[in-house]
Design a protein around this motif. Structure first.
Motif, PDB file in Angstrom:
ATOM      1  N   THR A 190       0.837  -1.191   0.000  1.00 50.04           N
ATOM      2  CA  THR A 190       0.000   0.000   0.000  1.00 50.04           C
ATOM      3  C   THR A 190       0.876   1.247   0.000  1.00 50.04           C
ATOM      4  N   ARG A 191       2.039   1.143   0.610  1.00 52.26           N
ATOM      5  CA  ARG A 191       3.014   2.226   0.559  1.00 52.26           C
ATOM      6  C   ARG A 191       3.434   2.490  -0.877  1.00 52.26           C
ATOM      7  N   SER A 192       3.667   1.401  -1.597  1.00 52.92           N
ATOM      8  CA  SER A 192       4.035   1.544  -3.002  1.00 52.92           C
ATOM      9  C   SER A 192       2.944   2.270  -3.763  1.00 52.92           C
ATOM     10  N   GLY A 193       1.712   1.915  -3.454  1.00 51.40           N
ATOM     11  CA  GLY A 193       0.586   2.565  -4.110  1.00 51.40           C
ATOM     12  C   GLY A 193       0.564   4.052  -3.794  1.00 51.40           C
ATOM     13  N   GLU A 194       0.866   4.391  -2.530  1.00 52.80           N
ATOM     14  CA  GLU A 194       0.874   5.803  -2.156  1.00 52.80           C
ATOM     15  C   GLU A 194       1.938   6.560  -2.925  1.00 52.80           C
ATOM     16  N   LEU A 195       3.104   5.946  -3.076  1.00 49.34           N
ATOM     17  CA  LEU A 195       4.168   6.600  -3.836  1.00 49.34           C
ATOM     18  C   LEU A 195       3.733   6.844  -5.278  1.00 49.34           C
ATOM     19  N   MET A 196       3.055   5.851  -5.842  1.00 50.79           N
ATOM     20  CA  MET A 196       2.594   6.026  -7.216  1.00 50.79           C
ATOM     21  C   MET A 196       1.585   7.159  -7.305  1.00 50.79           C
ATOM     22  N   PHE A 197       0.746   7.279  -6.275  1.00 53.24           N
ATOM     23  CA  PHE A 197      -0.222   8.363  -6.268  1.00 53.24           C
ATOM     24  C   PHE A 197       0.477   9.717  -6.234  1.00 53.24           C
ATOM     25  N   MET A 198       1.539   9.776  -5.425  1.00 57.83           N
ATOM     26  CA  MET A 198       2.257  11.049  -5.359  1.00 57.83           C
ATOM     27  C   MET A 198       2.796  11.433  -6.720  1.00 57.83           C
ATOM     28  N   VAL A 199       3.291  10.433  -7.436  1.00 57.87           N
ATOM     29  CA  VAL A 199       3.840  10.720  -8.759  1.00 57.87           C
ATOM     30  C   VAL A 199       2.742  11.157  -9.716  1.00 57.87           C
TER      31      VAL A 199
END
Lengths: 249, 317, 306
Positions: B241-250
């Protein structure tokens, strides 16, 4: 030199039950312009893809400049001197025209593991790139985004990219497809100017281009070459006429 | 320098002004919040390198936050507090793992690549959970922050803040040079038109693998910064889910832009923070903030394609 | 370590395998035919578990609970497809990942609002309880045998549908050439919705079967989803045969690994080391397996023919 520059021996490619390339023996000599014609669905593009390395044949061999390149990866063939233009224009739409050609220059200027200096400010890349654009008469559109070029200009751009890889043999898949009469004429003239210096394999439907440019013509029907010869010989060949069923010859 | 770069510089200057402002307003909270934003921005910038410029949808990028954090945490557990060593290991280990994972994953593309990177991250997550020694599921505290032989004291919030800001600026500079170099153009070319790239003689794999490794290394540094920031370390750092958050930031910030990841990190973290704790919002919002976050994010993906950076004037890099 | 234990774990592996298959079958079709990365598939599994548990508690009839659970999940799935997922078919994978990721947040929180954050207790009817005597002194829970049966039965049913019916033919055609199927005038949108609904129902089935054995709580879908991804990667995208093969392999490797890796390791290295490394290695096993498979077969074991 009698040895052909490019040669296929008993090349075969199947897609399931469909035989796209049926035991094809094909050869091109250095400096020659060799056209490959045939009705739709004859397997011309599949053939080109195997020559360039995009597709692996199921059987047979491909020899280029004396080397067996049948199993050689696509990018490596480019470095051996085999360049390809695509039937449906394939360029970098989100880069400028100059960037497009510069990338082709870059691809042949050693490895690209340079991490710091801006490539767009690199004279070693932009200089030659500009020259190639000039050669296809696109230099005034150098900074235009490739997506904004006209269809004909995009095809010219692709040719420039092909030239920028300094090929020994160019595989051109329908270079004048989709072009208006004027543009076609210019492209045919341009390709004509390359004759003799560069070896070309030309897949084309446009008979004007074929008969103007080709030294020899091979006719591909249902994956088989039914005839190879000079334009005059092909014109006179009954089997070819039959295969085309009265099409413009 | 085009206008986009000026905006990035303006943002950095704005960030530099925060500590004195926060002190003047007596709101140390903002120092903390923005430091967190900057750390995630560094991680998001590294992801943007491979995702935005390279076109590789890596769902496993949080793994390197975890590796970087654990490098610091584990060394600290054994009494090694030297920051140079800790952070060096954080970057080095992340690079090595990225190289290993990348060598298998980068050959694939599309849905395969997404799932493979996701799977490998979860593997590391489960590994982290199963090692009881380092706290397992609960993680462990960082008793001593990384030491830099008196050069800087990370326990001083302002000093730490400025260190992160400097590292953010350096990351921005590095990635900027990277994407415009021959390497960066080769990477972008492979994303733009893979067939054409092979046809001109460029094999995408080595460049993609290198980018993947570099991105992992930078994210490892972000991990080391993050664990020093939170003073606590859990396997959750590398949860998918952290990975998903990073993708959202991008994506919220704007793909393949310089300021995008920074804006995106700010937007995402501020949004999360607001939804959870803004006193103006009613309880039925803050208690189930993830629901509203989810709705906002879905709408953002469906309707705000170019992200925040797309709203800014000037052309893309 | 004895034969009975091995047999028991093998059956457990089989049981996990069929559950993974139920989840993987729908998802791999969605991947292959619609080219859609759907991270919210686990949410449908969760919905199935919750609905079945709820209806069983309310009505006392397991059969009714199963029916309503499946039906409810199907409805939720189709609704999601119509409202959100349709717009995603045209979008690139990144958008799909992020949108479905957000859906997970939404679903988990909705479930938490309705039923709270702690796990709820899910039971099975008496006639499915108890153990069964299998040869060799092994007594195994009836319910798990039922799961295995249902799973294999579903696999058979799926095979029949895909190999023998017109719908199946469309599915196979769609998996290998989307554009062609559309060009033939088949209502692609309807086909997509049907395929998605199919997958949703299977996920719901897996969920309601899983409820009594695994914990029913918000986020339960994501725990199993990663394993489903590994199954699909190993088996090959778009292929039901691949999903079955991958699911059984992953189910077995994971279960047997967790059960036996530590003791096996202890025969070659010291007990405390095996104690530490065993569980860690066991949890990594299926991912290492995936890496190995990919090294030799980048498209999985049985990819759908393209």
């Amino acid at each position: 030199m009698n040895k052909p520059l490019l040669e296929t021996r008993r090349l075969r490619k199947n897609f399931g039950a469909l035989v796209a390339t049926d035991t094809v023996d094909f050869s091109v000599h250095a400096g020659e312009t060799h056209a490959v014609i045939g009705p739709n669905g004859a397997g011309k593009t599949t053939f080109i893809k195997q020559l360039s390395g995009e597709l692996r044949p199921d059987a047979g061999q491909i020899h280029f400049a004396g080397e067996d390149i049948t199993r050689l990866a696509w990018p490596k063939r480019s470095h051996r001197g085999l360049a390809r233009s695509f039937q449906i224009t394939s360029i970098y739409r989100d880069f400028s025209a100059l960037d497009n050609v510069a990338l082709a220059v870059q691809a042949h200027a050693g490895h690209s593991f340079r991490f710091w200096h801006p490539a767009r400010a690199d004279e070693a890349l932009t200089g030659p790139a500009f020259q190639f654009l000039r050669q296809v008469n696109l230099h005034e559109r150098a900074n235009t985004l490739a997506a904004e070029l006209s269809h004909g200009e995009q095809r010219q751009l692709e040719i420039a990219m092909v030239l920028a890889t300094r090929p020994r043999l160019m595989l051109l898949d329908e270079p004048v497809a989709g072009m208006g009469t004027d543009e076609s004429q210019r492209m045919i003239e341009f390709l004509g100017s390359l004759r003799g210096n560069t070896t070309m394999v030309l897949v084309e439907h446009d008979m004007d281009a074929v008969f103007t440019l080709a030294d020899r013509i091979s006719v591909l029907v249902y994956g088989r070459i039914i005839a190879t010869g000079t334009p005059a010989e092909i014109r006179a060949n009954a089997e070819v006429r039959a295969a085309y069923l009265g099409e413009d010859l | 320098m085009n206008s986009r770069n000026w905006i990035t510089i303006a943002l950095l200057l704005l960030l530099a002004a925060v500590p004195p402002l926060a002190a003047w307003l007596d709101q140390p909270f903002y120092l903390d919040l923005l430091r967190r934003v900057m750390i995630f921005a560094i991680a998001a910038i590294s992801l943007n390198l491979i995702l935005g410029y390279g076109g590789m949808v890596s769902f496993g990028h949080a793994a390197y936050l975890g590796i970087g954090a654990y490098a610091v945490g584990v060394l600290g557990y054994y009494g090694i507090y030297n920051g140079w060593l800790q952070w060096g290991v954080a970057i080095g280990a992340s690079a090595l793992v990225a190289l290993a994972i990348g060598s298998v994953s980068v050959r694939t593309s599309g849905i395969y690549f997404i799932m493979i990177t996701l799977a490998f991250t979860q593997m590391l997550y489960y590994l982290g959970i199963s090692i009881e020694e380092y706290g397992g599921d609960d993680g462990m505290r960082l008793k001593v922050r990384s030491q830099f032989s008196g050069l800087i004291d990370l326990n001083d919030p302002t000093a730490f803040y400025y260190l992160v800001l400097v590292l953010l600026a350096l990351t921005l500079l590095l990635v900027h040079r990277l994407v415009n170099s021959r390497f960066g153009l080769a990477l972008q070319a492979a994303r733009s038109n893979e067939a054409r790239t092979r046809a001109i003689g460029l094999a995408p794999y080595p460049y993609r693998l290198a980018a993947f490794t570099i991105a992992g290394a930078i994210c490892g540094l972000a991990g080391a910064l993050l664990v020093n920031h939170t003073a606590y370390l859990t396997p959750d750092f590398m949860n998918w889910t952290r990975s998903g958050e990073l993708m959202f930031m991008v994506i919220l910030g704007g793909i393949a832009t310089a300021s995008g990841p920074l804006l995106g990190a700010a937007a995402f973290l501020l949004l999360e923070d607001l939804l959870q704790g803004w006193s103006v919002l009613p309880k039925w919002v803050t208690e189930h903030w993830q629901l509203y976050l989810g709705v906002i994010l879905v709408l953002a993906v469906l309707y705000a394609k170019r992200g925040l950076a797309g709203l800014l004037p000037g052309k893309n890099e | 370590m004895n034969l009975v234990l091995i047999a028991e774990q093998t059956l457990n592996g089989l049981q996990l395998g069929v559950m993974l298959f139920l989840l993987a079958a729908g998802l791999t079709l969605v991947f292959g035919i619609m080219n859609l990365v759907n991270l919210a598939h686990g949410a449908l599994y969760m919905v199935g578990a919750y609905l079945a548990t709820f209806f069983f508690q309310q009505t006392g009839s397991y059969a009714l609970a199963v029916l309503l659970g499946l039906g409810g999940t199907l409805l939720v799935g189709v609704a999601t497809e119509l409202v959100v997922l349709r717009t995603l078919y045209e979008r690139d994978h990144l958008d799909q990942v992020l949108a479905t990721f957000s859906l997970i947040l939404i679903f988990n929180e909705l479930i938490a609002i309705l039923w709270g954050r702690s796990a709820i207790f899910s039971t099975i009817p008496d006639y499915l309880g108890g153990r069964v005597e299998i040869a060799g002194g092994l007594s195994y829970p009836l319910y798990r045998l039922v799961i295995i049966g249902v799973g294999l039965g579903t696999a058979l049913l799926l095979w029949y549908v895909v190999a023998r019916t017109r719908l199946g033919m469309l599915i196979r055609a769609g998996a290998s050439n989307r554009a062609m199927v559309a060009a033939l005038g088949i209502n692609i949108r309807l086909l997509y919705t049907v395929v998605f609904g199919f997958g949703a129902a299977l996920a719901g089935l897996a969920g309601l079967l899983a409820g009594p054995i695994y914990s029913v709580q918000p986020g339960m879908g994501e725990l199993i989803l990663i394993q489903v991804f590994v199954v699909i990667v190993i088996g090959g995208i778009g292929s039901i045969r691949g999903a079955l093969a991958g699911a059984l392999i992953v189910g077995m490797v994971d279960t047997l690994g967790r059960a036996f890796l530590k003791p096996v390791l202890a025969t070659v290295i010291s007990a405390p080391a095996a104690d530490a490394a065993g569980p860690a290695l066991a949890s990594m096993l299926i991912y290492l397996l995936m890496a190995v498979v990919l090294a030799f077969r980048p498209s999985g074991l049985f990819p759908a023919a393209r």
